[in-house]
Design a protein around this motif. Structure first.
Motif, PDB file in Angstrom:
ATOM      1  N   ARG A 202      32.539  32.697  13.013  1.00 50.12           N
ATOM      2  CA  ARG A 202      31.756  33.519  12.037  1.00 50.12           C
ATOM      3  C   ARG A 202      30.568  32.575  11.057  1.00 50.12           C
ATOM      4  O   ARG A 202      29.668  32.673  11.033  1.00 50.12           O
ATOM      5  CB  ARG A 202      32.713  34.192  10.934  1.00 50.12           C
ATOM      6  CG  ARG A 202      31.653  35.017   9.955  1.00 50.12           C
ATOM      7  CD  ARG A 202      32.671  35.958  10.189  1.00 50.12           C
ATOM      8  NE  ARG A 202      31.777  36.964   8.515  1.00 50.12           N
ATOM      9  CZ  ARG A 202      32.317  38.058   8.126  1.00 50.12           C
ATOM     10  NH1 ARG A 202      33.324  38.283   7.605  1.00 50.12           N
ATOM     11  NH2 ARG A 202      31.535  38.116   7.645  1.00 50.12           N
ATOM     12  N   ARG A 203      31.599  31.659  10.356  1.00 51.75           N
ATOM     13  CA  ARG A 203      30.979  30.300   9.462  1.00 51.75           C
ATOM     14  C   ARG A 203      29.664  29.736  10.692  1.00 51.75           C
ATOM     15  O   ARG A 203      28.547  29.409   9.723  1.00 51.75           O
ATOM     16  CB  ARG A 203      31.925  29.575   8.383  1.00 51.75           C
ATOM     17  CG  ARG A 203      30.897  28.968   7.854  1.00 51.75           C
ATOM     18  CD  ARG A 203      31.964  27.869   6.860  1.00 51.75           C
ATOM     19  NE  ARG A 203      31.324  26.961   5.869  1.00 51.75           N
ATOM     20  CZ  ARG A 203      31.868  25.865   5.763  1.00 51.75           C
ATOM     21  NH1 ARG A 203      32.653  25.392   6.074  1.00 51.75           N
ATOM     22  NH2 ARG A 203      31.014  24.560   4.811  1.00 51.75           N
ATOM     23  N   PHE A 204      30.328  29.230  11.744  1.00 51.42           N
ATOM     24  CA  PHE A 204      29.880  28.695  12.386  1.00 51.42           C
ATOM     25  C   PHE A 204      28.294  29.189  12.869  1.00 51.42           C
ATOM     26  O   PHE A 204      27.253  28.474  12.772  1.00 51.42           O
ATOM     27  CB  PHE A 204      30.157  27.867  13.875  1.00 51.42           C
ATOM     28  CG  PHE A 204      29.143  27.284  15.364  1.00 51.42           C
ATOM     29  CD1 PHE A 204      28.895  26.344  14.914  1.00 51.42           C
ATOM     30  CD2 PHE A 204      28.911  28.480  15.884  1.00 51.42           C
ATOM     31  CE1 PHE A 204      27.809  25.826  15.991  1.00 51.42           C
ATOM     32  CE2 PHE A 204      28.452  28.151  16.684  1.00 51.42           C
ATOM     33  CZ  PHE A 204      28.081  26.786  16.695  1.00 51.42           C
ATOM     34  N   LYS A 205      28.208  29.682  12.986  1.00 45.68           N
ATOM     35  CA  LYS A 205      26.780  30.872  13.492  1.00 45.68           C
ATOM     36  C   LYS A 205      25.989  31.463  12.741  1.00 45.68           C
ATOM     37  O   LYS A 205      25.028  31.500  12.560  1.00 45.68           O
ATOM     38  CB  LYS A 205      27.332  32.581  14.605  1.00 45.68           C
ATOM     39  CG  LYS A 205      28.157  32.596  15.562  1.00 45.68           C
ATOM     40  CD  LYS A 205      27.663  33.219  16.051  1.00 45.68           C
ATOM     41  CE  LYS A 205      28.832  33.616  17.396  1.00 45.68           C
ATOM     42  NZ  LYS A 205      28.047  34.674  18.525  1.00 45.68           N
ATOM     43  N   LYS A 206      26.525  31.650  10.867  1.00 49.92           N
ATOM     44  CA  LYS A 206      25.866  31.900  10.300  1.00 49.92           C
ATOM     45  C   LYS A 206      24.667  30.817   9.961  1.00 49.92           C
ATOM     46  O   LYS A 206      23.411  30.811   9.871  1.00 49.92           O
ATOM     47  CB  LYS A 206      26.646  32.436   9.252  1.00 49.92           C
ATOM     48  CG  LYS A 206      25.383  32.868   8.021  1.00 49.92           C
ATOM     49  CD  LYS A 206      26.519  33.583   7.228  1.00 49.92           C
ATOM     50  CE  LYS A 206      25.813  33.766   5.976  1.00 49.92           C
ATOM     51  NZ  LYS A 206      26.339  34.858   4.433  1.00 49.92           N
ATOM     52  N   VAL A 207      26.064  29.371   9.840  1.00 50.43           N
ATOM     53  CA  VAL A 207      25.071  28.291   9.320  1.00 50.43           C
ATOM     54  C   VAL A 207      24.238  27.907  10.158  1.00 50.43           C
ATOM     55  O   VAL A 207      22.954  27.569   9.514  1.00 50.43           O
ATOM     56  CB  VAL A 207      25.806  27.453   8.882  1.00 50.43           C
ATOM     57  CG1 VAL A 207      25.224  26.207   9.240  1.00 50.43           C
ATOM     58  CG2 VAL A 207      26.764  27.787   8.158  1.00 50.43           C
TER      59      VAL A 207
END
Length: 278
Positions: A61-66
């Motif tokens: 989730r963090r990867f996609k947002k960044v």
């Protein structure tokens, strides 16, 4: 649809000759060069940078947002350069609404190949439902890792959309399913309305107006551009369609009425602002 009708829909017979041949040639070269640079950058981004970010950033989730934020900033920079070089002019009414959106479905008309790039540049955490054919293009690495690919049935697609919306992303959907033809209209598909009804997410409407986008439309020659002037994109944020207003209706009826509402709103805006029938 027969071949005669298809030829009429994308006919260029009504286009005037180039007003300034030298300037027209420059703009054609600029547009073609931009597409080549953009395609190359997207290929390298998906091949090199995204895998590195995936290794560094956890959870997914963090990867996609960044990664989407990086894409957003890259697209903003690319459009800034294109504007400075005299390739496009961009006016946006309601920019703050787009920047602050969370968990919405963004629906717009689709006059040109640049529409997705412009919308992602305006919406920081944008998801998008992409055509399956893009997974076989230079955009494949970016599309597969960051966005929802429309190569599955609705029942399989819906959980991906619901998860994305719950995480605060905004899903961009072009209900025409393809770029708007130069003549005639496209029937609006009900996918965006079905997703809104089944997830409870509101639909934020956006009208993409301005002048003729010849050169960026479907079937337009690679070496082509608006014959008279610089591309002008005039974007307007329109009233949202609230899913709660249709929640008590059966899915098929709700989707039909919501789709009719989005088409009516966008078509009214197109006619009043640009004299176009959408």
């Amino acid at each position: 649809m027969d071949q005669t009708d298809e030829a009429w829909r994308y006919s260029t017979a009504d286009l005037p000759p180039a007003k300034n041949p030298v300037l027209y040639a420059y703009r054609c070269i600029l547009k073609a060069g931009t597409i080549i640079v953009f395609g190359t950058s997207a290929f390298l981004f998906g091949l090199i940078l995204l895998p590195l970010l995936r290794l560094i950033l956890h959870p997914a989730r963090r990867f996609k947002k960044v990664a989407r934020t990086v894409t957003h900033l890259m697209f903003r920079f690319s459009l800034l350069v294109l504007r400075l070089l005299g390739g496009i002019r961009l006016d946006v009414q309601g920019k703050e609404t787009l920047r602050s959106m969370k968990g919405k479905i963004l629906v717009a008309n689709h006059p040109s190949i640049l529409d997705g790039v412009i919308l992602i540049s305006l919406v920081p955490n944008a998801d998008c439902i992409m055509r399956g054919s893009l997974t076989h293009s230079v955009m494949a690495g970016v599309v597969r890792q960051l966005y929802i690919v429309n190569d599955m049935g609705y029942e399989q697609l819906l959980p991906h959309c619901k998860k994305s919306l719950e995480e605060g992303a905004n899903i961009i959907i072009f209900p025409e399913g393809t770029r708007t033809p130069r003549h005639g209209t496209n029937k609006f598909k009900r996918g965006a309305a079905h997703i809104a009804h089944d997830t409870g997410a509101d639909i934020q409407l956006l009208y993409i107006g301005g002048n003729d986008k010849y050169g960026l439309g479907k079937h337009d020659p690679f070496f082509s551009y608006n014959r008279e002037e610089i591309y002008h994109y005039d974007l307007h944020v329109l009233p949202a369609i609230h899913a709660a207003d249709y929640a008590d209706l059966p899915g098929q009826i709700a989707a039909r009425r919501m789709t009719e509402k989005m088409h009516e709103t966008l078509a009214t805006e197109a006619l009043s602002r640009d004299g176009r029938i959408l």
